[in-house]
Write an enzyme that holds these catalytic residues in place. Structure first.
Site, PDB file in Angstrom:
ATOM      1  N   LYS A   1       0.829  -1.212   0.000  1.00 56.15           N
ATOM      2  CA  LYS A   1       0.000   0.000   0.000  1.00 56.15           C
ATOM      3  C   LYS A   1       0.860   1.258   0.000  1.00 56.15           C
ATOM      4  O   LYS A   1       0.489   2.266  -0.570  1.00 56.15           O
ATOM      5  CB  LYS A   1      -0.915   0.026   1.240  1.00 56.15           C
ATOM      6  CG  LYS A   1      -2.013  -1.014   1.213  1.00 56.15           C
ATOM      7  CD  LYS A   1      -2.960  -0.855   2.396  1.00 56.15           C
ATOM      8  CE  LYS A   1      -2.383  -1.312   3.716  1.00 56.15           C
ATOM      9  NZ  LYS A   1      -2.065  -2.717   3.818  1.00 56.15           N
TER      10      LYS A   1
ATOM     11  N   ASN B   1       0.677  -0.391  14.622  1.00 60.46           N
ATOM     12  CA  ASN B   1       0.914  -1.770  14.182  1.00 60.46           C
ATOM     13  C   ASN B   1       1.199  -1.803  12.679  1.00 60.46           C
ATOM     14  O   ASN B   1       1.745  -2.762  12.161  1.00 60.46           O
ATOM     15  CB  ASN B   1      -0.283  -2.682  14.508  1.00 60.46           C
ATOM     16  CG  ASN B   1      -1.624  -2.103  14.071  1.00 60.46           C
ATOM     17  OD1 ASN B   1      -1.728  -0.941  13.717  1.00 60.46           O
ATOM     18  ND2 ASN B   1      -2.658  -2.915  14.114  1.00 60.46           N
TER      19      ASN B   1
ATOM     20  N   HIS C   1       4.992   1.240   6.927  1.00 55.31           N
ATOM     21  CA  HIS C   1       5.458   1.235   5.547  1.00 55.31           C
ATOM     22  C   HIS C   1       6.659   2.107   5.345  1.00 55.31           C
ATOM     23  O   HIS C   1       6.940   3.022   6.091  1.00 55.31           O
ATOM     24  CB  HIS C   1       4.357   1.505   4.525  1.00 55.31           C
ATOM     25  CG  HIS C   1       3.383   2.527   4.933  1.00 55.31           C
ATOM     26  ND1 HIS C   1       2.077   2.225   5.208  1.00 55.31           N
ATOM     27  CD2 HIS C   1       3.537   3.832   5.125  1.00 55.31           C
ATOM     28  CE1 HIS C   1       1.469   3.327   5.552  1.00 55.31           C
ATOM     29  NE2 HIS C   1       2.323   4.302   5.512  1.00 55.31           N
TER      30      HIS C   1
ATOM     31  N   GLN D   1      -3.311  -2.436   7.453  1.00 53.05           N
ATOM     32  CA  GLN D   1      -3.624  -3.881   7.461  1.00 53.05           C
ATOM     33  C   GLN D   1      -4.409  -4.256   6.191  1.00 53.05           C
ATOM     34  O   GLN D   1      -4.253  -3.595   5.179  1.00 53.05           O
ATOM     35  CB  GLN D   1      -4.378  -4.304   8.732  1.00 53.05           C
ATOM     36  CG  GLN D   1      -3.541  -4.223  10.015  1.00 53.05           C
ATOM     37  CD  GLN D   1      -3.556  -2.853  10.653  1.00 53.05           C
ATOM     38  OE1 GLN D   1      -4.592  -2.235  10.793  1.00 53.05           O
ATOM     39  NE2 GLN D   1      -2.394  -2.370  11.060  1.00 53.05           N
TER      40      GLN D   1
END
Ligand code: IMP
Length: 430
Positions: free
Chosen positions: A16, A38, A41, A224
């Site tokens: 992403k 959590n 990137h 996520q």
């Protein structure tokens, strides 16, 4: 409506970051709406590597407004630390370009410790969490005992709120035979960080409404993936928030009409970190090779990711649960050179053939994938910037995926470099 929401269409780590970074250039505002630190990137801009966990990707680009919405669970020390680290890299972060929702729930040491305790196996099912306290913080939010960002602005109200929260947590601690938490220590933990995070606090619902009315382009950055969604994912092996696209509305305070085009990100194969079902997982040298070529190690925890073939049944389901308009397919180049490639097209469950992923934990663990095998390609897709650069078999693979998942590939990413992208449709013009 030119807004875009980007969500993971598998178990996270679909790549992403690159897509969000590429889209953020066209956006005015970048919004996080669920999860916390959590996520992770890595952005590479002009040769500099930036690692983000909590801050929206827009923060590294001058002139963009970054927003952390109410749906995020916010570790104030992690936020202060990330701001400090990026400032050290020359990124300017002020109230001008960062706002955090006043009603965001805070993650405290209490939550981190409980997360780690459960993961140690001494209490509850091991999920393979990131041990950042995400789940326990969301539990306190829905349990109506959370401390929220705005509470730091009124320190005199904190002791009572801390007592209320500790009534619950200290009962658990006593049950585990552990020392109780001290209210004074938690007060100190919060009071010490308040001046570092309060400058960014805002009524985000109103800010976004103003931005929308002013015609600004908003990019919602999911963390996520849809299969880690607390309702639609592989429960209980999920994260504790809704990760599907609909959460962009709830987790930011902008109504559903403001969300716009839904871009799902899917890898050309599948990975997962942590425990839980994964029907197309490979345990042989092919899985090892995909992991090595794809550098499949977690950004946040450094854990080795489990690898397997593309599971079209799962992605078709997430296209549906997230209302995905188009897919950005990433890491196609990792499949370069395979003689044959498999695609999961359905499952066998107790002797029956099914075309969906069942909801029950037992059935999810029992399903066996049904594969379609297609010929691989010997040429390279790495760095391709147009269809004409792709081997014919690679195009066939992408077309077959589109057919099976019921959504078009809007963007094809062929390397970590932002320009190595083939664009079929610009989501902002969707
Ligand atoms: P938690 O979000 O730390 O509670 O972890 C719950 C599950 O979500 C675990 O399986 C984690 O590995 C997974 N998870 C959380 N964040 C990410 C992410 O950014 N990428 C991939 N998996 C994640």
């Amino acid at each position: 409506m030119a807004n875009v929401v980007v969500v993971g269409a598998q178990w996270g780590d679909e790549g992403k970051g690159k897509i969000v970074d590429w889209l953020s250039e066209q956006a005015d505002v970048v919004v996080r709406f669920q999860g916390g630190h959590n996520a992770g990137h890595t952005l590479v801009i002009g040769g500099t590597v930036y690692k983000l966990s909590l801050l929206p990707s827009g923060v590294v680009r001058p002139g963009k407004l970054s927003v952390i919405g109410n749906g995020v669970v916010l570790d104030p020390h992690a936020l202060a630390g990330e701001v400090e680290r990026l400032t050290g890299q020359g990124v300017s972060i002020t109230r001008e370009n960062l706002r955090v929702a006043e009603n965001a729930t805070l993650i405290l040491s209490v939550h981190r410790e409980l997360d780690a305790l459960r993961e140690s196996g001494s209490a509850g099912t091991k999920i393979g969490t990131t041990k950042r306290g995400i789940g326990p913080a969301y539990e306190d939010k829905v349990g109506r005992r959370a401390i929220r960002l705005m509470d730091l602005a009124d320190l005199s109200s904190l002791p009572e709120k801390i007592e209320r929260m500790l009534t619950h947590h200290n009962a658990l601690r006593r049950g585990f035979g552990l020392d109780e938490f001290s209210a004074d220590a938690i007060y100190e933990e919060l009071a010490s960080v308040a001046p570092k995070v309060l400058p960014y606090m805002d009524a985000v619902w109103r800010l976004l409404d103003d931005q929308r009315r002013a015609g600004k382009r908003i990019l919602f950055e999911g963390a996520q993936g849809a299969l880690l969604d607390v309702d639609h994912g592989t429960y209980p092996f999920v994260t504790s928030s809704n990760t599907v696209a609909g959460q962009a509305a709830t987790g930011s305070g902008l109504g559903p009409g403001g969300v716009g085009y839904v871009l799902g990100i899917a890898k050309a194969y599948t990975t997962r970190v942590g425990e839980g079902p994964f029907p197309t997982e490979l345990f042989d040298e092919v899985g090892e090779l995909i992991g090595q070529k794809g550098k499949e190690f977690g950004v946040v925890t450094g854990r080795k990711r489990r690898c397997g073939w593309f599971d079209a049944t799962l992605v078709r389901q997430t296209v549906s649960t997230s209302g995905i308009d188009g897919i950005a397919l990433t890491k196609l180049d990792i499949l370069d050179g395979f003689e044959t490639i498999k695609i999961g097209v359905g499952y066998k469950l107790d002797g029956e053939t099914i075309d969906y992923f069942p909801a029950s934990q037992g059935a999810q663990a029992r399903v066996e994938p049904i594969y379609e095998e297609i010929e691989g390609w010997s040429g390279s897709t790495a760095g391709a910037r147009s269809w004409a650069d792709l081997p014919a078999q690679a195009i066939k693979y992408v077309r077959r995926i589109e057919e099976l998942i019921g959504a078009p590939v809007a963007v094809l990413s062929t390397s970590p470099e932002r320009d190595d992208t083939i664009l079929m449709k610009n989501p902002f013009e969707g």
